[in-house]
Scaffold this motif. Structure first.
Motif, PDB file in Angstrom:
ATOM      1  N   GLU A 216      -4.292  -1.253  -4.797  1.00 46.80           N
ATOM      2  CA  GLU A 216      -5.492  -2.049  -4.529  1.00 46.80           C
ATOM      3  C   GLU A 216      -6.206  -2.439  -5.821  1.00 46.80           C
ATOM      4  N   TYR A 223       0.303  -6.124  -4.153  1.00 49.11           N
ATOM      5  CA  TYR A 223      -0.449  -5.290  -3.216  1.00 49.11           C
ATOM      6  C   TYR A 223      -0.714  -6.044  -1.913  1.00 49.11           C
ATOM      7  N   LEU A 224      -1.029  -7.326  -2.035  1.00 42.03           N
ATOM      8  CA  LEU A 224      -1.319  -8.133  -0.833  1.00 42.03           C
ATOM      9  C   LEU A 224      -0.080  -8.178   0.080  1.00 42.03           C
ATOM     10  N   THR A 227       0.562  -4.784   1.718  1.00 39.55           N
ATOM     11  CA  THR A 227      -0.370  -4.524   2.816  1.00 39.55           C
ATOM     12  C   THR A 227       0.041  -5.303   4.055  1.00 39.55           C
ATOM     13  N   ASN A 228       0.524  -6.525   3.844  1.00 40.78           N
ATOM     14  CA  ASN A 228       0.998  -7.311   4.982  1.00 40.78           C
ATOM     15  C   ASN A 228       2.181  -6.608   5.651  1.00 40.78           C
ATOM     16  N   ASN A 232      -1.346  -2.336   6.931  1.00 44.59           N
ATOM     17  CA  ASN A 232      -2.584  -1.645   6.528  1.00 44.59           C
ATOM     18  C   ASN A 232      -3.712  -2.660   6.319  1.00 44.59           C
ATOM     19  N   TYR A 234      -6.421  -4.778   4.532  1.00 43.83           N
ATOM     20  CA  TYR A 234      -6.667  -5.368   3.209  1.00 43.83           C
ATOM     21  C   TYR A 234      -8.137  -5.756   3.146  1.00 43.83           C
ATOM     22  N   THR A 235      -8.815  -5.373   2.084  1.00 42.11           N
ATOM     23  CA  THR A 235     -10.226  -5.755   1.956  1.00 42.11           C
ATOM     24  C   THR A 235     -10.365  -6.915   0.975  1.00 42.11           C
ATOM     25  N   PHE A 286      -2.672 -15.274   2.095  1.00 48.79           N
ATOM     26  CA  PHE A 286      -2.450 -14.690   3.431  1.00 48.79           C
ATOM     27  C   PHE A 286      -1.495 -15.586   4.235  1.00 48.79           C
ATOM     28  N   MET A 297      -1.866 -10.896   8.754  1.00 51.11           N
ATOM     29  CA  MET A 297      -2.570 -10.067   7.784  1.00 51.11           C
ATOM     30  C   MET A 297      -3.694  -9.321   8.503  1.00 51.11           C
ATOM     31  N   TYR A 299      -7.050  -7.819   7.855  1.00 51.94           N
ATOM     32  CA  TYR A 299      -8.005  -7.734   6.754  1.00 51.94           C
ATOM     33  C   TYR A 299      -9.447  -7.699   7.218  1.00 51.94           C
TER      34      TYR A 299
END
Ligand code: NAD
Length: 351
Positions: A216, A223-224, A227-228, A232, A234-235, A286, A297, A299
């Motif tokens: 992150e 990381y993006l 996370t996809n 998980n 994503y912030t 995204f 995604m 998020y």
């Protein structure tokens, strides 16, 4: 050629090692896996070190800390390299605030240790330093911007092709990371101009590729995508998710370094990113990853942007292309996404 690469297990270092090892040069990697110390187990880069060692008999690894001045001098004196590519770093803006001494010791003092060793025992070496666009601090945020549906963009013709190397690095908020990298950037220029050593600073936009251990706090696209794939959360931090980054594949960084080594200059500075064609906002990223993985995604949005974060950053590639006209971006953004997806799937760490 004998080439020392610092940060040789990281994204850029390992790309550069494999690029030049394939061309039968002799490679010496310096990396103490400090990325794991910075970011925990997800930042562990030893898998990459092992991969390089098993693939390239012409690669030797040194588990050396660039903060160790005596060991750095000894290593460079023994090897007497033709080239040093310096890619070891504490690379995160946010982390720097909680570990200011480690950040400065690695980024600024570590760079000084290498430069001074070069001056003393390997003065003819070419020295390539991976700097960052954070040396410009948040000054790019003062450029007039326009808000488009999915991204911010410059609303000033002067910047339509991005930020040039003569943009101010002064009197703005850099994050402590940006400050330690700017200190190193100036030192690298100074060892060029003052001591006539062939140095250059590459002020990176978003450097990326399938071998990044994105977390992150560092490694935007890696990381993006991770996370996809994991699903998980994503912030997105501020700027409506429309903040723009220009992304360059680590292979295109390695290719540029080869151009510089073949025709080095003294005390040079280049902005090195993907340029406008390889730029995207978080919202656009995204969409691109969703198209490839067919996964939505997951998020959330936080109003608070990261301290000193750029709203829109695009590297102007005019200077680098004019000095090295044979160099260009060869990996387009869509291909970068595909490779990062495949990279995570191959490592099987998250899917
Ligand atoms: N990735 C990006 O988006 C980006 C953007 C602009 C600039 N940069 C710069 O490019 C360079 C490479 O970035 P990266 O993405 O490959 O980072 P990375 O974290 O993937 O690689 C850096 C490597 O340096 C090693 N390292 C850290 N401290 C060390 C020490 N004290 N001694 C020896 N090794 C040490 C780490 O273990 C890691 O393997 C850095 O200087 C970074 O600031 C990166």
């Amino acid at each position: 050629m004998k080439i020392i690469v610092t940060g040789s297990s990281g994204l850029i270092g390992s790309e550069v090692v494999s690029y030049f090892a394939e061309k039968k040069h002799i490679l010496y990697g310096i990396d103490n896996n400090m990325r794991m110390d910075f970011f925990g187990a997800n930042g562990d880069t030893t898998w990459r070190q092992k991969e390089l060692l098993s693939k390239y008999p012409n690669f030797k690894h040194y588990n050396l800390d660039i903060r160790d001045r005596t060991a750095v001098l000894k290593c460079i004196a023994e090897i007497k390299p033709d080239v040093i590519i310096h890619a070891a770093a504490q690379p995160s803006h946010d982390l720097a605030a909680s570990r200011p001494f480690d950040d400065f010791d690695v980024n600024a003092v570590g760079t000084l240790n290498l430069l001074e060793a070069v001056r003393r025992v390997a003065r003819e070496s070419v020295f390539v330093y991976m700097s960052t666009n954070k040396v410009y601090g948040d000054a790019p945020n003062k450029i007039n911007l326009k808000e488009l549906e999915k991204r911010w963009d410059y609303d000033d013709d002067k910047f339509k092709n991005g930020i040039t190397e003569n943009f101010t690095i002064d009197q703005s908020k850099h994050s402590l990371f940006g400050a330690s990298k700017a200190a190193a950037d100036i030192l690298v220029q100074e060892y060029g101009r003052y001591f006539q050593i062939k140095t250059c600073c590459l002020r990176g936009g978003c450097l990326t590729g399938p071998n990044h251990c994105g977390v992150e706090l560092h490694g935007f696209l890696s990381y993006l995508v991770k996370t996809n794939l994991t699903g998980n959360l994503y912030t997105v931090y501020g700027y409506k998710g429309k903040q723009v980054r220009d992304n360059i594949h680590s292979l295109d960084v390695a290719k540029f370094i080869e151009c510089f080594i073949k025709n080095p200059r003294i005390g040079e500075v280049y902005n090195l990113g993907g340029g406008r064609n390889n730029s995207c906002s978080i919202l656009e990223a995204f969409e691109m990853v969703e198209q490839i993985t067919s996964k939505k995604m997951n998020y959330e949005y936080s109003d608070k942007n990261r301290e000193g974060d750029h709203i829109c950053y695009i590297s102007n590639l005019k200077k680098i292309k004019s000095h090295y006209p044979q160099w260009r971006i060869t990996v387009p953004l869509k291909e970068i996404f595909k490779q990062i997806v495949k990279g995570w799937q191959k490592r099987n760490t998250c899917v």
